[in-house]
Scaffold this motif. Structure first.
Motif, PDB file in Angstrom:
ATOM      1  N   VAL A  17      80.973 -25.923  22.736  1.00  0.00           N
ATOM      2  CA  VAL A  17      81.694 -27.001  23.041  1.00  0.00           C
ATOM      3  C   VAL A  17      82.898 -26.716  21.939  1.00  0.00           C
ATOM      4  O   VAL A  17      84.125 -26.792  22.202  1.00  0.00           O
ATOM      5  CB  VAL A  17      81.085 -28.286  23.104  1.00  0.00           C
ATOM      6  N   ALA A  18      82.361 -26.230  20.693  1.00  0.00           N
ATOM      7  CA  ALA A  18      83.661 -26.411  19.774  1.00  0.00           C
ATOM      8  C   ALA A  18      84.546 -25.055  20.019  1.00  0.00           C
ATOM      9  O   ALA A  18      85.609 -25.020  19.742  1.00  0.00           O
ATOM     10  CB  ALA A  18      82.647 -25.924  18.300  1.00  0.00           C
ATOM     11  N   ALA A  19      83.772 -23.876  20.482  1.00  0.00           N
ATOM     12  CA  ALA A  19      84.805 -22.946  21.019  1.00  0.00           C
ATOM     13  C   ALA A  19      85.618 -23.110  22.141  1.00  0.00           C
ATOM     14  O   ALA A  19      86.712 -22.740  22.183  1.00  0.00           O
ATOM     15  CB  ALA A  19      83.905 -21.694  21.179  1.00  0.00           C
ATOM     16  N   ALA A  20      85.112 -23.742  23.037  1.00  0.00           N
ATOM     17  CA  ALA A  20      85.912 -24.226  24.377  1.00  0.00           C
ATOM     18  C   ALA A  20      87.037 -25.138  23.819  1.00  0.00           C
ATOM     19  O   ALA A  20      88.079 -25.082  24.492  1.00  0.00           O
ATOM     20  CB  ALA A  20      84.990 -24.894  25.624  1.00  0.00           C
ATOM     21  N   THR A  21      86.711 -26.105  23.125  1.00  0.00           N
ATOM     22  CA  THR A  21      87.703 -27.072  22.521  1.00  0.00           C
ATOM     23  C   THR A  21      88.950 -26.465  21.903  1.00  0.00           C
ATOM     24  O   THR A  21      89.992 -26.725  22.220  1.00  0.00           O
ATOM     25  CB  THR A  21      87.198 -28.112  21.600  1.00  0.00           C
ATOM     26  N   ALA A  22      88.654 -25.665  20.721  1.00  0.00           N
ATOM     27  CA  ALA A  22      89.365 -24.694  20.377  1.00  0.00           C
ATOM     28  C   ALA A  22      90.533 -23.939  21.067  1.00  0.00           C
ATOM     29  O   ALA A  22      91.695 -23.715  20.959  1.00  0.00           O
ATOM     30  CB  ALA A  22      88.874 -23.883  18.996  1.00  0.00           C
ATOM     31  N   ARG A  27      95.539 -22.801  24.038  1.00  0.00           N
ATOM     32  CA  ARG A  27      96.324 -22.516  25.037  1.00  0.00           C
ATOM     33  C   ARG A  27      97.176 -23.479  25.690  1.00  0.00           C
ATOM     34  O   ARG A  27      98.289 -23.281  26.463  1.00  0.00           O
ATOM     35  CB  ARG A  27      95.269 -22.293  26.447  1.00  0.00           C
ATOM     36  N   ALA A  28      96.942 -24.846  25.135  1.00  0.00           N
ATOM     37  CA  ALA A  28      97.979 -25.833  25.513  1.00  0.00           C
ATOM     38  C   ALA A  28      99.151 -25.639  24.454  1.00  0.00           C
ATOM     39  O   ALA A  28     100.184 -26.623  24.287  1.00  0.00           O
ATOM     40  CB  ALA A  28      97.184 -27.172  25.255  1.00  0.00           C
ATOM     41  N   GLY A  29      99.390 -24.870  23.545  1.00  0.00           N
ATOM     42  CA  GLY A  29     100.387 -24.697  22.627  1.00  0.00           C
ATOM     43  C   GLY A  29     100.325 -25.014  21.234  1.00  0.00           C
ATOM     44  O   GLY A  29     101.422 -24.900  20.312  1.00  0.00           O
ATOM     45  N   ARG A  30      98.929 -25.516  20.886  1.00  0.00           N
ATOM     46  CA  ARG A  30      98.897 -25.892  19.684  1.00  0.00           C
ATOM     47  C   ARG A  30      98.266 -24.757  18.593  1.00  0.00           C
ATOM     48  O   ARG A  30      97.488 -23.805  19.069  1.00  0.00           O
ATOM     49  CB  ARG A  30      97.666 -27.067  19.495  1.00  0.00           C
TER      50      ARG A  30
END
Length: 376
Positions: A17-22, A27-30
């Motif tokens: 979940v941590a990896a998926a969140t990051a 990919r959203a530009g952050r």
């Protein structure tokens, strides 16, 4: 900058979940930093950087630095210094490497840091460590004694006993500064905790325990992630029974008052970026509201007391214990314990009672006539 600390029950999928969140946030530009010992196979993404704490290397580096600073004292004792090649990591060094990585994450130029913490009990203990160690240091080597360095040679002659060496005070000051910096990161309103659970009997108990421990240490829970949800509507009676039981516990998690993200069971171990994309929780917004304040209510006119309100959601009366020690209140709540410095006004009072009302611990203090300022 936001910092999200991801923890949960062992085996619930917190690292995934941590990896998926990051990855989703990158990919959203952050600009995102993922801190994890175990994250593997993440794609090379321009907005994502991975920091992997190395407890063994961190332990060797810190041990050798301390040995170098203490060289004169060790030579006087006839000690044989260690070399890097013969040092092995000692138990208990892993939390320190994690806390140093957390401080490094706070110093970066990214917009979001996602930190993969150990399972829940170890995570809460690590997050409480900076405050606890600073308290020990201040008791063992008080700052006022460190300030009297010029008097130590004279005091040693008068007392006939050796006084602590300069290197000890310098090392203590360095540790104090490092611990204070990490504690500031943990207590920052932009630092929040995300709890990963697989719905079941253990998840409900873990959520109650987590809320209590986080509240005691004034940490903010921004969301609960219900991971590995089985698909509904299966015609297989065995799978349908498991799904129904899982969803009963999921309903309990929904009533806990925290944001709930639901993630599907993929039917396999996640592999690669495409699977991580399926397991990304909802986008991370602004940090949640700060933890409720610990307020002092003045009820002297009505009842002759001051009341200290300590919000402790999930607390059970039978699992609470209070002990007054000088200017501190030693509070035990379930498996957690914390020494709470008393606000200035309450230091001139005596504890005369306490009660738990809807998760609000109310400690009553009566002004001590010998210490309380008299009104004309």
């Amino acid at each position: 900058m936001r910092i999200i600390l991801v923890t949960g029950l062992g085996g619930a999928g917190r690292t995934t979940v941590a990896a998926a969140t990051a990855l989703a946030e990158a990919r959203a530009g952050r600009r995102v930093l993922l801190v994890s010992e175990d994250a593997e196979g993440l794609p090379d993404d321009g907005g994502l950087r991975v920091l992997r704490p190395e407890p063994a290397a961190d332990f060797r580096r810190e041990f050798l630095a301390l040995q170098a600073r203490s060289g004169v004292a060790l030579d006087l004792l006839g000690a044989a210094p260690f070399e890097d090649a013969e040092l092995t990591e000692l138990p208990g060094s892993r939390p320190f490497a994690l806390l140093r990585a957390l401080r490094e994450a706070a110093d970066g130029d990214h917009e979001l840091a996602v930190v993969d913490l150990p399972p829940l009990p170890e995570a809460l203990a690590a997050l409480a460590l900076p405050e606890q160690l600073r308290r020990y240091l201040s008791r063992l080597l008080p700052p006022e004694r460190q300030a009297a360095r010029a008097l130590r040679p004279m005091l040693a002659q008068l007392a006939g006993v050796p006084m602590p060496a300069q290197w000890l005070y310098e090392t203590t000051a360095r540790w104090e500064a490092e611990l204070a910096a990490v504690q500031a990161v943990v207590e920052d309103p932009a630092t929040t905790v995300r709890l990963v659970l697989e719905p079941g009997p253990a998840a409900t108990r873990a959520l109650r325990t987590a809320r209590l421990g986080l509240a005691l240490h004034r940490l903010r829970l921004d969301a609960v992630v219900a991971n590995r949800l089985l698909p509904a509507g299966s015609e297989d009676p065995w799978l349908a029974g498991l799904t129904a039981e899982q969803h009963r516990h999921l309903a309990e998690l929904r009533t806990a008052g925290s944001a709930l993200h639901e993630l599907p069971h993929l039917g396999r171990a996640p592999r690669g970026a495409d699977d991580l994309a399926l397991l990304a929780p909802a986008r991370t917004g602004a940090a949640p509201a700060p933890a409720p304040e610990w307020t002092v209510e003045d009820r002297r006119e009505a009842d002759g007391v001051l009341v200290w309100h300590l919000p402790l959601p999930g607390a059970v009366k039978e699992e609470l214990s209070l002990v007054r020690r000088g200017d501190e209140l030693l509070l035990t709540a379930g498996p957690f314990r914390r020494n709470l410095p008393l606000p200035g006004a309450l230091r001139r009072c005596t504890v005369t009672g306490a009660g738990l009302v809807d998760g609000d611990l109310r400690v009553r203090f009566t002004p001590d006539p010998g210490l309380w300022p008299r009104t004309p």
